[in-house]
Design an enzyme around this catalytic site. Structure first.
Site, mmCIF file in Angstrom:
data_model
loop_
_atom_site.group_PDB
_atom_site.id
_atom_site.type_symbol
_atom_site.label_atom_id
_atom_site.label_comp_id
_atom_site.label_asym_id
_atom_site.label_seq_id
_atom_site.Cartn_x
_atom_site.Cartn_y
_atom_site.Cartn_z
ATOM 1 C CG HIS A 21 112.471 -41.721 -15.253
ATOM 2 N ND1 HIS A 21 112.727 -40.648 -14.091
ATOM 3 C CD2 HIS A 21 111.666 -42.344 -15.557
ATOM 4 C CE1 HIS A 21 112.266 -40.180 -13.992
ATOM 5 N NE2 HIS A 21 110.766 -41.384 -14.512
ATOM 6 C CG HIS A 208 107.310 -37.349 -12.714
ATOM 7 N ND1 HIS A 208 108.038 -36.778 -13.643
ATOM 8 C CD2 HIS A 208 106.625 -39.051 -12.157
ATOM 9 C CE1 HIS A 208 108.990 -38.537 -14.162
ATOM 10 N NE2 HIS A 208 108.482 -39.674 -12.898
ATOM 11 C CD GLU A 211 104.700 -42.045 -8.967
ATOM 12 O OE1 GLU A 211 106.220 -40.606 -9.070
ATOM 13 O OE2 GLU A 211 105.647 -43.197 -9.454
#
Ligand SMILES: O=c1[nH]cnc2c1ncn2[C@@H]1O[C@H](CO)[C@@H](O)[C@H]1O
Ligand SMILES: [Zn+2]
Length: 377
Positions: A21, A208, A211
């Site tokens: 990121h 994503h 997680e």
């Protein structure tokens, strides 16, 4: 038995990074200088070391939501074209100096519109910075190619707009799309329209998933949204049972992920910091590697997780006894899974990655021969 790669060898080994990121990797000094230049006054200290430590305290978060709190402040100083461009340039330089030869760096442009920048201005500043940084790195003797992934924040409602931005800039350096931010309560299907649009546009995307939330998130990301890769994907282990004799039994979703060679963008240190796994030693990366999932190794957030590709690889070498062959395997996996055109991926594998590891292996070989060679008198 292989030689244990040294830290210096790991640093010099060609590495590929798919999950990093931009706002998670700002240099501490740059945060302070940009805060000063742009009048951002919410940082707790003006000392560089203290700032570094303060961001690193995110590693005590224990949950994804708390881990994400620190990003307000890197985002806070990334509100002008010059600031964004500088952060991107330094990112390219830092990655190149760490031996990364190909990186996909992601950021959510919507976060940099607090002071009136348009989404286009944010993207153009990023692209400009990466171009400058890669050129500076090359002058310093490190070649790197950087592609940009545009993220939409999953708790907001701008995914379609950001997806259109990714398509608009796809020939200018943007290579794909992602959704980031808190996972629990914000399933991938919340942005389904954007993913369907991207598929119609033949645009690459990762999500994503797995997680901060478990298997349902991974399942939606793949089977509803059509993700080509999974950001983290760690919780896929919830669909794997290890029997008393040590054999692994895969459920249907885990089998699908493995059969389809869906890349897992694993970020071991970050996963410890968000409480996803208790320690790097307990990280399922070793199991998933043994089971031949398409595992890749990544940094996620170099500032908050105090990491680099060299550090991630070093910890894996330390915990799991990996050698150069294993590091090459992770690297080739990552390069195969990149979002740039196939011939370019192949060229990087054959002309940069494989020769780079071969050179390191021959170094170890000659070192060993020399150690045992009889003295010539
Ligand atoms: O590990 C992560 N999981 C989910 N979201 C993340 C992670 N790391 C960073 N971000 C989020 O992505 C935004 C854009 O770069 C960051 O501002 C942060 O909120
Ligand atoms: Zn991430």
């Amino acid at each position: 038995m292989h030689d244990v790669p040294t830290l210096d060898q790991i640093r010099r080994a060609p590495k590929v990074l798919l999950h990093d990121h931009l706002d998670g990797g700002v240099r501490p000094r740059t945060v302070l200088e940009l805060a000063e230049q742009t009048g951002y006054d919410a940082l707790p200290t003006s000392d560089v070391d203290e700032t570094e430590k303060w961001f690193a305290a995110a590693c005590e978060a224990g949950s994804l939501e708390e881990y994400l709190e620190r990003f307000v402040h890197t985002v806070g100083v990334m509100q002008t074209p010059d600031a964004i461009s500088r952060v991107a340039a330094e990112c390219a330089e830092d990655l190149a100096a760490d031996g990364v030869v190909y990186a996909e760096v992601r950021y959510a442009p919507e976060l940099s519109t607090q002071r009136g920048l348009s989404l286009d201005e944010v993207v153009e500043a990023m692209l400009d910075g990466f171009r400058r940084g890669a050129a500076d790195a090359e002058r310093a003797g490190h070649r790197i190619r950087v592609g940009v992934l545009l993220c939409a924040m999953r708790q907001e409602t701008r995914a379609q707009e950001i997806a259109e931005l990714a398509v608009k800039y796809r020939d200018a350096g943007v290579v794909g799309f992602d959704i980031a931010g808190p996972e629990a309560g914000f399933p991938p299907t919340r942005s389904l329209d954007a993913f369907e649009y991207l598929r119609r546009e033949n645009c690459h995307f990762t999500i994503h998933a797995g997680e901060g939330f478990g298997l349902p998130s991974i399942w939606e990301a793949i089977q509803w949204c059509g993700a080509a890769r999974l950001g983290h994907g760690v919780r896929i282990v919830d669909d794997i049972t290890i029997g008393a004799d040590g054999t692994a039994e895969l459920g249907r979703l885990a089998s699908f992920v493995r059969d389809r060679r869906i890349p897992l963008e694993m970020c071991p240190r970050s996963n410890v910091h968000t409480g996803t796994v208790p320690s790097v030693a307990d990280h399922p990366i070793a199991l998933l590697r043994d089971l031949h999932f398409r595992v890749t190794v990544n940094t996620d957030n170099r500032l908050m997780s105090q990491t680099s590709m060299t550090r991630e690889f070093s910890e894996l070498v330390e915990q799991f006894g990996y050698g150069l062959d294993d590091l090459q395997w992770f690297t080739v996996n990552a390069m195969k899974s990149a979002f740039i055109p196939f011939p370019q991926r192949l060229a990087l594998i054959n002309e940069v990655i494989k020769p780079g590891y071969a050179a390191l292996r021959s170094e170890s070989l000659f070192g060993r021969v020399a150690d045992h060679a009889p003295a010539i008198s």
